[in-house]
Design a protein around this motif. Structure first.
Motif, mmCIF file in Angstrom:
data_model
loop_
_atom_site.group_PDB
_atom_site.id
_atom_site.type_symbol
_atom_site.label_atom_id
_atom_site.label_comp_id
_atom_site.label_asym_id
_atom_site.label_seq_id
_atom_site.Cartn_x
_atom_site.Cartn_y
_atom_site.Cartn_z
ATOM 1 N N SER A 160 0.826 -1.202 0.000
ATOM 2 C CA SER A 160 0.000 0.000 0.000
ATOM 3 C C SER A 160 0.866 1.260 0.000
ATOM 4 N N ALA A 162 1.033 4.023 -2.982
ATOM 5 C CA ALA A 162 0.760 5.438 -2.705
ATOM 6 C C ALA A 162 1.938 6.308 -3.137
ATOM 7 N N GLY A 163 3.151 5.819 -2.925
ATOM 8 C CA GLY A 163 4.341 6.572 -3.315
ATOM 9 C C GLY A 163 4.457 6.782 -4.808
ATOM 10 N N GLU A 164 3.828 5.927 -5.582
ATOM 11 C CA GLU A 164 3.854 6.056 -7.046
ATOM 12 C C GLU A 164 2.505 6.479 -7.609
ATOM 13 N N HIS A 165 1.588 6.900 -6.733
ATOM 14 C CA HIS A 165 0.250 7.344 -7.141
ATOM 15 C C HIS A 165 -0.460 6.267 -7.953
ATOM 16 N N ARG A 166 -0.411 5.036 -7.449
ATOM 17 C CA ARG A 166 -1.048 3.894 -8.092
ATOM 18 C C ARG A 166 -2.043 3.262 -7.122
ATOM 19 N N SER A 167 -2.936 2.466 -7.659
ATOM 20 C CA SER A 167 -3.781 1.637 -6.805
ATOM 21 C C SER A 167 -2.954 0.416 -6.399
ATOM 22 N N ASN A 181 -2.934 -1.998 -9.326
ATOM 23 C CA ASN A 181 -2.004 -1.620 -10.381
ATOM 24 C C ASN A 181 -0.568 -1.862 -9.947
ATOM 25 N N LYS A 234 4.399 3.486 -15.910
ATOM 26 C CA LYS A 234 3.823 4.806 -15.711
ATOM 27 C C LYS A 234 4.032 5.642 -16.973
#
Length: 77
Positions: free
Chosen positions: A22, A26-31, A34, A76
């Motif tokens: 998680s 969050a650090g890569e702005h992903r779900s 994903n 990304k």
């Protein structure tokens, strides 16, 4: 066989691993989903495992999966 964009996979993992996943997502702005896909595709790429495109899986005249080209999914933009 009907075409689907995704398929459900249910797994149980250690709570610490879920928290780490998680945080990485969050650090890569992903779900989280994903992030799991990205990590999985990366592992397959690094280990030389070719994964067929979804269309090839549903093509009635398809080649065996080992002959299908690998893709660069989950990166990304």
């Amino acid at each position: 066989m009907s075409r689907r964009k995704s398929s459900t996979l249910t797994v149980c993992i250690a709570p610490a691993l879920k928290e780490a996943l998680s945080a990485a997502a969050a650090g890569e702005h992903r779900s989280i989903v994903n992030m799991v896909e990205v990590l999985t595709w990366d592992w397959w790429d690094r280990n030389g495992i070719a994964i067929p495109e979804q269309d090839a899986l549903f093509n009635e005249d398809r080649q065996p999966p080992s002959a299908a080209p690998a893709t660069n999914r989950g990166t990304k933009p």
